[in-house]
Scaffold this motif. Structure first.
Motif, mmCIF file in Angstrom:
data_model
loop_
_atom_site.group_PDB
_atom_site.id
_atom_site.type_symbol
_atom_site.label_atom_id
_atom_site.label_comp_id
_atom_site.label_asym_id
_atom_site.label_seq_id
_atom_site.Cartn_x
_atom_site.Cartn_y
_atom_site.Cartn_z
ATOM 1 N N UNK A 33 -40.816 -86.923 -2.730
ATOM 2 C CA UNK A 33 -40.357 -86.136 -1.585
ATOM 3 C C UNK A 33 -38.937 -85.651 -1.846
ATOM 4 N N UNK A 34 -38.760 -84.350 -1.730
ATOM 5 C CA UNK A 34 -37.458 -83.699 -1.906
ATOM 6 C C UNK A 34 -37.017 -83.129 -0.558
ATOM 7 N N UNK A 35 -35.715 -83.168 -0.288
ATOM 8 C CA UNK A 35 -35.224 -82.539 0.937
ATOM 9 C C UNK A 35 -33.886 -81.865 0.677
ATOM 10 N N UNK A 36 -33.374 -81.180 1.700
ATOM 11 C CA UNK A 36 -32.184 -80.343 1.539
ATOM 12 C C UNK A 36 -31.032 -80.858 2.392
ATOM 13 N N UNK A 37 -29.816 -80.648 1.879
ATOM 14 C CA UNK A 37 -28.597 -81.155 2.500
ATOM 15 C C UNK A 37 -27.591 -80.010 2.650
ATOM 16 N N UNK A 38 -26.971 -79.919 3.837
ATOM 17 C CA UNK A 38 -26.015 -78.824 4.069
ATOM 18 C C UNK A 38 -26.696 -77.476 3.990
ATOM 19 N N UNK A 39 -27.928 -77.442 4.413
ATOM 20 C CA UNK A 39 -28.801 -76.283 4.161
ATOM 21 C C UNK A 39 -28.898 -75.391 5.401
ATOM 22 N N UNK A 40 -28.893 -74.068 5.245
ATOM 23 C CA UNK A 40 -28.773 -73.307 3.987
ATOM 24 C C UNK A 40 -27.362 -72.807 3.680
ATOM 25 N N UNK A 41 -26.395 -73.047 4.586
ATOM 26 C CA UNK A 41 -25.095 -72.382 4.444
ATOM 27 C C UNK A 41 -24.045 -73.155 3.651
ATOM 28 N N UNK A 42 -24.158 -74.470 3.616
ATOM 29 C CA UNK A 42 -23.270 -75.257 2.772
ATOM 30 C C UNK A 42 -21.909 -75.570 3.351
ATOM 31 N N UNK A 49 -47.898 -81.233 -8.292
ATOM 32 C CA UNK A 49 -46.564 -80.635 -8.275
ATOM 33 C C UNK A 49 -45.510 -81.713 -8.548
ATOM 34 N N UNK A 50 -44.334 -81.265 -8.961
ATOM 35 C CA UNK A 50 -43.243 -82.211 -9.233
ATOM 36 C C UNK A 50 -42.800 -82.915 -7.962
ATOM 37 N N UNK A 51 -42.748 -82.163 -6.864
ATOM 38 C CA UNK A 51 -42.356 -82.727 -5.568
ATOM 39 C C UNK A 51 -42.792 -81.775 -4.473
ATOM 40 N N UNK A 52 -42.653 -82.242 -3.236
ATOM 41 C CA UNK A 52 -42.727 -81.359 -2.070
ATOM 42 C C UNK A 52 -41.326 -81.313 -1.481
ATOM 43 N N UNK A 53 -40.791 -80.110 -1.300
ATOM 44 C CA UNK A 53 -39.445 -79.936 -0.752
ATOM 45 C C UNK A 53 -39.559 -79.510 0.710
ATOM 46 N N UNK A 54 -39.113 -80.387 1.613
ATOM 47 C CA UNK A 54 -39.357 -80.211 3.047
ATOM 48 C C UNK A 54 -38.089 -80.489 3.847
ATOM 49 N N UNK A 55 -38.050 -80.089 5.125
ATOM 50 C CA UNK A 55 -36.864 -80.348 5.951
ATOM 51 C C UNK A 55 -36.613 -81.841 6.140
ATOM 52 N N UNK A 56 -35.343 -82.228 6.310
ATOM 53 C CA UNK A 56 -34.994 -83.641 6.448
ATOM 54 C C UNK A 56 -35.715 -84.354 7.588
ATOM 55 N N UNK A 57 -35.985 -83.647 8.668
ATOM 56 C CA UNK A 57 -36.600 -84.292 9.837
ATOM 57 C C UNK A 57 -38.015 -84.778 9.566
ATOM 58 N N UNK A 58 -38.635 -84.277 8.499
ATOM 59 C CA UNK A 58 -40.002 -84.683 8.165
ATOM 60 C C UNK A 58 -40.066 -85.744 7.063
#
Length: 221
Positions: free
Chosen positions: A59-68, A36-45
């Protein structure tokens, strides 16, 4: 289309609130196995995941998620922390209220600040298409193009709907040549994945594609 070609652009995703390390580890293992191109996981992991996979997987993660609607300062700190912990790709959520209020400069400046905090790593800007008018989607194509971010992304997968073929088609029409498109949320089949790719998506955020192919292998297909 070759399944391997689809897998190469999949961000294999697990972002549920109740996700455990064992579940995350399975996502990482499968992402490596299926290229896969990446694994997208929560920041704490992120830190633990990066230590686990080393250089075998982005490793990909999310910021300001999910409401912004976090402040820009919080999003920037989240981004810096994620990069420090080993994230190589960042998927941020815009402030949708600012878009509704036509505070375009605020959105542009926030994306630019987060992009700087990425320190050369890939930034994908989630605009949550299901909550936007067509005019707002087009405006976000313009803003993301101006911002310098690498990708525009349809959805978090946590709102009222995910990616649609129409939205990816619209993005492909209005986004600049320097910006790639990520479709995410509700991509449930290989046929869906192929269709999104044919319309211009160069990355797919999904938990299902790897599982489908893994299941087919288990059945001997």
């Amino acid at each position: 289309m070759d399944k391997k070609e689809i897998l190469k652009i999949v961000d294999h995703t697990l972002l549920g609130q109740a996700s455990t390390w064992e579940e995350i580890k399975q996502i990482l293992d499968d992402s490596i196995k299926y290229n896969a191109a990446s694994a997208c996981i929560p920041p704490s992991f992120v830190k633990r995941a990066k230590e686990y996979v080393g250089d075998k997987l982005a490793i990909c993660t999310v910021i300001g998620f999910p409401n912004g609607y976090n402040t820009t300062a919080v999003k920037v700190f989240e981004t810096e922390d994620a990069i420090k912990n080993g994230a190589q790709e960042i998927d941020m959520v815009i402030n949708i209220g600012d878009l509704k209020d036509k505070n375009y400069d605020a959105i542009l400046n926030e994306i630019k600040e987060i992009h700087r905090a990425c320190n050369g790593k890939i930034l994908k800007v989630i605009i949550e298409t299901c909550l936007l008018t067509e005019e707002e989607k087009i405006k976000m194509c313009e803003i993301v193009t101006e911002s310098g971010a690498e990708y525009i992304k349809t959805s978090t997968g946590f709102s009222t709907a995910g990616a649609t073929f129409e939205d990816v088609e619209l993005m492909n029409k209005y986004v600049g040549k320097n910006v790639k498109i990520k479709a995410a949320g509700g991509i449930a089949s290989l046929e869906d994945a192929q269709k999104f790719m044919s319309l211009g998506a160069e990355r797919l955020g999904t938990s299902r594609i790897v599982k489908i192919i893994k299941g087919e292998e288990a059945k001997g297909y």
